[in-house]
Scaffold this motif. Sequence first.
Motif, PDB file in Angstrom:
ATOM      1  N   TYR A 150       6.464  -1.873  -7.152  1.00 38.44           N
ATOM      2  CA  TYR A 150       5.015  -2.074  -7.221  1.00 38.44           C
ATOM      3  C   TYR A 150       4.687  -3.355  -7.988  1.00 38.44           C
ATOM      4  O   TYR A 150       3.871  -4.162  -7.536  1.00 38.44           O
ATOM      5  N   ASP A 173      -5.868   0.978  -4.426  1.00 37.00           N
ATOM      6  CA  ASP A 173      -5.835   1.000  -2.964  1.00 37.00           C
ATOM      7  C   ASP A 173      -7.250   1.054  -2.401  1.00 37.00           C
ATOM      8  O   ASP A 173      -7.575   0.322  -1.469  1.00 37.00           O
ATOM      9  N   LYS A 174      -8.073   1.901  -2.973  1.00 34.34           N
ATOM     10  CA  LYS A 174      -9.441   2.050  -2.464  1.00 34.34           C
ATOM     11  C   LYS A 174     -10.302   0.827  -2.761  1.00 34.34           C
ATOM     12  O   LYS A 174     -11.038   0.354  -1.903  1.00 34.34           O
ATOM     13  N   ALA A 227       2.426   1.559  -3.421  1.00 30.53           N
ATOM     14  CA  ALA A 227       1.421   1.988  -4.405  1.00 30.53           C
ATOM     15  C   ALA A 227       1.198   3.495  -4.341  1.00 30.53           C
ATOM     16  O   ALA A 227       1.123   4.167  -5.374  1.00 30.53           O
ATOM     17  N   VAL A 228       1.114   4.045  -3.137  1.00 27.18           N
ATOM     18  CA  VAL A 228       0.915   5.486  -2.993  1.00 27.18           C
ATOM     19  C   VAL A 228       2.136   6.250  -3.505  1.00 27.18           C
ATOM     20  O   VAL A 228       2.002   7.236  -4.241  1.00 27.18           O
ATOM     21  N   ARG A 243       0.830  -1.208   0.000  1.00 24.68           N
ATOM     22  CA  ARG A 243       0.000   0.000   0.000  1.00 24.68           C
ATOM     23  C   ARG A 243       0.865   1.260   0.000  1.00 24.68           C
ATOM     24  O   ARG A 243       0.578   2.211  -0.724  1.00 24.68           O
ATOM     25  N   LEU A 264      -7.415  -2.965  -1.882  1.00 26.58           N
ATOM     26  CA  LEU A 264      -6.498  -3.168  -0.767  1.00 26.58           C
ATOM     27  C   LEU A 264      -7.065  -2.820   0.595  1.00 26.58           C
ATOM     28  O   LEU A 264      -6.750  -3.476   1.583  1.00 26.58           O
ATOM     29  N   ARG A 265      -7.894  -1.813   0.688  1.00 28.59           N
ATOM     30  CA  ARG A 265      -8.459  -1.445   1.986  1.00 28.59           C
ATOM     31  C   ARG A 265      -9.331  -2.550   2.560  1.00 28.59           C
ATOM     32  O   ARG A 265      -9.400  -2.723   3.761  1.00 28.59           O
ATOM     33  N   THR A 298      -3.121   3.706  -9.171  1.00 31.22           N
ATOM     34  CA  THR A 298      -2.746   3.026  -7.929  1.00 31.22           C
ATOM     35  C   THR A 298      -3.624   3.470  -6.761  1.00 31.22           C
ATOM     36  O   THR A 298      -3.855   2.705  -5.833  1.00 31.22           O
TER      37      THR A 298
END
Length: 97
Positions: A53, A88-89, A12-13, A9, A92-93, A84
Amino acid sequence: MTKLLPLFRITAVLEGLSYILLLFIAVPIKYLQDDPQFVKMLGMPHGLFFMAYIVLAVMLGAELKWPNRTLFIVLVAAIIPFGTFYIDKKYLRNENA
């Protein structure tokens, strides 16, 4: 929860942020003001974040048993601006639960 998830994560950010800075700030400055300094400064870190990544996405996908379609979407997101952040949203969350 896998130990790779927080690292992925963060990567990715950082990859997404470096890509946005490169595309929307450094490249226009390079071509509009004929100053390649920012592209040189941001290019290497972005390349390293991009490779990290990709590697982490493949490792995490195997660990979480993502379907091929999900892995493909996660990998393609790395070449789409803001991709990315979407990953994440969307993907991954929910893995934190």
